[in-house]
Design a protein around this motif. Structure first.
Motif, short mmCIF file in Angstrom:
data_model
loop_
_atom_site.label_atom_id
_atom_site.label_comp_id
_atom_site.label_asym_id
_atom_site.label_seq_id
_atom_site.Cartn_x
_atom_site.Cartn_y
_atom_site.Cartn_z
N HIS A 214 -40.86 39.06 -22.52
CA HIS A 214 -42.45 39.18 -22.71
C HIS A 214 -42.99 39.05 -21.02
N GLU A 228 -50.39 39.89 -23.46
CA GLU A 228 -49.80 41.20 -24.04
C GLU A 228 -50.92 41.90 -24.68
N LYS A 260 -47.97 47.08 -24.14
CA LYS A 260 -46.65 47.48 -25.10
C LYS A 260 -47.07 49.02 -25.66
#
Length: 348
Positions: A214, A228, A260
């Motif tokens: 992460h 994120e 992401k």
């Protein structure tokens, strides 16, 4: 406002709810169509660049941005004039998002005099201060320290500008990244670190290369906030980038955004990408493609039918074809250019 006018405004402006129910803010029809066109321009440009590489017209390295278009376009949507952009060597998409002329970018790829760096930078080392774009850097992670330096200059000048410093999941393990994090937080520098986590770096999955996968948490020991973001959703990117930029611009220091995302091609044109299956790539294309995702939003709002989208695609293809022809026919740099822009000429 009359009832008819109010209804029309409602049709052309809506509040979208993105991934995990996060409200992404109001968006207009014109904005969505612009994001669609900008992402499609990057996609078609990179497809043509891949073709030119296969024909031998582009030499050296060539790293394509196909699949990651929503990140550069989403961040650019909230960028203010004078904010800087700096990234690594997968940089063509960022240049186009910054507004650089596709002709100049493609000519630079082919090493021609009409290129943005007069044909001397190539794929990995383009530059345009006019577009607030500070490279294109070939050394993995080196741009993180440079982007932090841009933020330091902004801090000294108190100009309320932000440095958007991009790097990938592979670069996230480089030592200079953490030196930069420490300095940025210590001095409250206006920098947004954008980690484009496409999950494979050069060719090793993040699970095999990083003990903490992460990456938005990488600034925790320096007290840098991070989050994120679905990097395949241009509106989610825009919303997160706006929040991070406001944080940095207000004097609160750096912010980390982990986007992401996923690249469809290999690390570079010479990479056969045997470290992942074709089924995996096809599944992402089918279910998460950023351009298809925006098409669905436009259709849902009733803001673009198939004919309108085809017209945009045709326009983009014409621009890219023109850029490719310009790059093919532009002359090579004069040999005298070998000696220019190497050292700063002293004033006489």
């Amino acid at each position: 406002m009359a009832r008819g006018q109010a209804a029309s405004a409602a049709r052309r402006k809506s509040t979208d709810t993105g991934v995990n129910g996060v409200v992404e803010g109001p968006v207009t029809q014109d904005e969505l169509l612009k994001y669609y066109r900008d992402m499609l321009l990057i996609r078609r440009f990179e497809e043509r660049a891949g073709q030119l590489y296969g024909m031998g017209l582009i030499g050296g390295f060539c790293h394509l941005y196909i699949g990651q278009e929503a990140i550069a376009v989403g961040v650019q949507a909230i960028k203010e004039p004078g904010d800087q952009v700096i990234t690594g060597y997968r940089d063509h998409g960022h240049m186009l998002a910054c507004g650089m002329d596709p002709r100049e970018v493609m000519a630079e790829l082919t090493g021609r005099a009409g290129g943005s760096s007069k044909g001397k930078g190539g794929s990995m080392h383009m530059f345009s201060t006019e577009a607030d774009f500070y490279g294109g850097h070939g050394i993995v992670g080196a741009q993180v320290a440079l982007g932090t330096g841009l933020a330091l200059a902004n801090h000294y000048r108190d100009n309320k500008k932000v440095s958007f410093t991009y790097f990938g999941d592979g670069a996230a393990n480089q030592g200079q990244v953490y030196e930069s994090f420490n300095m940025a937080q210590l001095w409250s520098l206006p920098v947004v670190y954008v980690i484009e986590n496409n999950q494979y770096a050069m060719g090793t999955s993040i699970e095999r290369s990083s003990s903490e996968t992460h990456l938005h948490k990488r600034g925790a020991s320096f007290r840098i906030p991070g989050e994120e973001v679905d990097g395949m959703d241009v509106l989610a990117v825009k919303a997160a980038a706006g929040k991070a930029a406001a944080h940095a611009r207000s004097g609160k220091g750096p912010y980390i955004l982990e986007m992401k995302t996923y690249r469809y091609r290999g690390h570079s044109m010479s990479d056969p990408a045997k470290y992942r299956t074709r089924d995996e790539v096809d599944e992402v294309r089918k279910t998460r493609d950023p351009i298809d995702h925006l098409q669905e939003r436009l259709a849902k709002q009733g803001w673009a039918d198939e004919a309108a989208l085809k017209a945009i695609d045709a326009e983009v293809k014409r621009i890219v074809a023109d850029a490719a022809e310009f790059a093919r026919t532009s002359p090579e740099p004069d040999p005298s250019e070998l000696y220019t822009d190497v050292y700063l000429e002293a004033a006489q």
